[in-house]
Design an enzyme around this catalytic site. Structure first.
Site, mmCIF file in Angstrom:
data_model
loop_
_atom_site.group_PDB
_atom_site.id
_atom_site.type_symbol
_atom_site.label_atom_id
_atom_site.label_comp_id
_atom_site.label_asym_id
_atom_site.label_seq_id
_atom_site.Cartn_x
_atom_site.Cartn_y
_atom_site.Cartn_z
ATOM 1 N N GLN A 183 0.825 -1.200 0.000
ATOM 2 C CA GLN A 183 0.000 0.000 0.000
ATOM 3 C C GLN A 183 0.866 1.259 0.000
ATOM 4 O OE1 GLN A 183 -2.349 -1.925 3.516
ATOM 5 N NE2 GLN A 183 -3.539 -0.163 2.840
ATOM 6 N N HIS A 200 -1.390 1.442 -4.432
ATOM 7 C CA HIS A 200 -1.784 2.858 -4.428
ATOM 8 C C HIS A 200 -0.833 3.738 -5.229
ATOM 9 C CE1 HIS A 200 -4.004 1.919 -0.417
ATOM 10 N NE2 HIS A 200 -4.719 1.578 -1.484
ATOM 11 N N ASN A 341 0.738 -6.318 13.279
ATOM 12 C CA ASN A 341 0.447 -4.882 13.321
ATOM 13 C C ASN A 341 0.339 -4.452 14.777
ATOM 14 O OD1 ASN A 341 -0.247 -2.489 11.597
ATOM 15 N ND2 ASN A 341 -2.069 -2.486 12.890
#
Length: 378
Positions: A183, A200, A341
């Protein structure tokens, strides 16, 4: 014994991978060279990966940016990964046959590039990213965006690949990763030696919204400098002049690497280059908020997600639908899912393996555990 060496050079780094083979069928053990080294074998194969940014020596390789970044509050606080976390992630990667990896902003924060959504991210300071619609319809918004982006470009490009970038490059080099999507728009994966699908886009390219003509970002920077010579001088004075003074056009360096600029300087006195082919609007080749991922790119990522048997998410909260739908598709297709994460993610409810840790602290430890099986060639 047969030794094969593969060299992968980039502008600021190099990666050396050595594969050794013998007739032995047992696991070959060796002491790790450093925190970024690892062994990788199936029966009689092992590899050793060494990484060193330009101008550094091996003794300085251990977690090259974490100590600096903690002082800058870019990386969210997190306890070190436990031995159980490391072992679970090792087993997840080792047992996969067609592994897909999806990386997010959490990988880049460890390399010095701030994110949006973490506790220390840009949103926590009240910053709001520009939307596609705002960029297209407002010359004022474009001036503000390009002025800030031009001013921060030197700091942005100074970031170096971190431990996670290097670990993934090592895994990809030996065929352990089948497909990678990022991303992030910073090209740090590329500088580490991988070539992921950029979901992206990338800020290293600038495109025309009218005719689609594309130029590299360095050329665009040169055009901005030519049109705005006073700005170029101000950038040089940014670190030495009084913060916020007229000499620096009101610019102030923020701790997260962004640049604040007094609007009286960019609102009327900043010129933006136009397309050399059609005089159209130029925009960084990234998917702004409110815009859609190009269809061919989205389809390619979705095809990989539906075809993988395991999906590893690193450093992403999966809050953008473009990323979340890939994880959902992989899960619905029966793939195993693992997420590393620090904070909560959109997929926490259905992900069986969730590890709360910094990616740059767990990935080198996973790779340094021991040998991994080489997946079959598809």
């Amino acid at each position: 014994m047969r030794v094969l060496s593969f060299w992968n050079f980039s502008r600021n780094s190099f990666l050396m991978l050595t594969i050794q083979s013998s007739t032995a069928h047992g696991i070959l053990n060796s002491k790790p060279v450093n925190d970024l080294s690892f062994r990788f074998c199936i029966k009689h194969f092992k590899t050793t990966c060494r990484y060193s940014p330009s101008g550094t020596s091996l003794k300085h390789e251990q977690k090259p940016s974490l100590y600096f970044l903690r002082s800058k509050n870019l990386v969210p606080d997190s306890d070190p990964p436990s031995s159980n976390d490391v072992n679970n992630l090792y087993q997840f990667i080792n047992q996969s046959r067609k592994l897909m990896v999806l990386t997010g902003a959490g990988v880049s924060t460890e390399a010095g590039i701030p994110d949006y959504r973490s506790p220390n991210g840009a949103y926590s300071t009240g910053f709001k990213p520009i939307t596609h619609q705002e960029f297209v319809r407002s010359i004022r918004a474009r001036r503000r965006y390009w002025a800030r982006s031009y001013a921060g470009w030197r700091r942005f490009t100074a970031a170096q690949p971190g431990p996670t970038h290097i670990a993934l490059a090592s895994l990809e080099e030996v065929g352990r990763i089948d497909f990678m999507v990022t991303q992030n728009v910073d090209r740090l994966h590329h500088r580490a030696g991988t070539n992921p699908l950029e979901l992206h886009g990338t800020v290293y390219s600038v495109i025309c919204l009218q005719c689609g003509f594309s130029i590299c970002r360095d050329s665009f920077q040169d055009q901005v400098k030519a049109l705005n010579p006073k700005w170029a001088s101000a950038i040089e004075s940014l670190e030495s002049g009084p913060p916020g003074s007229d000499k620096t056009f009101g610019m102030q360096q923020r701790p997260d690497g962004d640049v604040e600029i007094d609007e009286k300087f960019w609102e009327e006195d900043f010129l933006i280059p136009t397309c050399q082919q059609c005089n159209g609007l130029l925009k960084p080749d990234v998917v702004f908020f409110g815009d859609n991922v190009p269809k061919d790119r989205a389809e390619k990522a979705m095809e990989a997600a539906k075809g993988c048997d395991s999906l590893l998410v690193l450093g992403s909260a999966l809050m953008t639908m473009s990323a979340f739908r890939l994880v959902r598709a992989a899960h619905d297709g029966g793939a195993k899912i693992a997420v590393v994460n620090v904070g909560v993610t959109r997929a926490d409810e259905f992900v069986p393996l969730k590890i709360k840790a910094r990616c740059g602290e767990i990935m080198p430890r996973v790779l340094d555990m021991g040998c991994m099986k080489i997946p079959p060639i598809h």
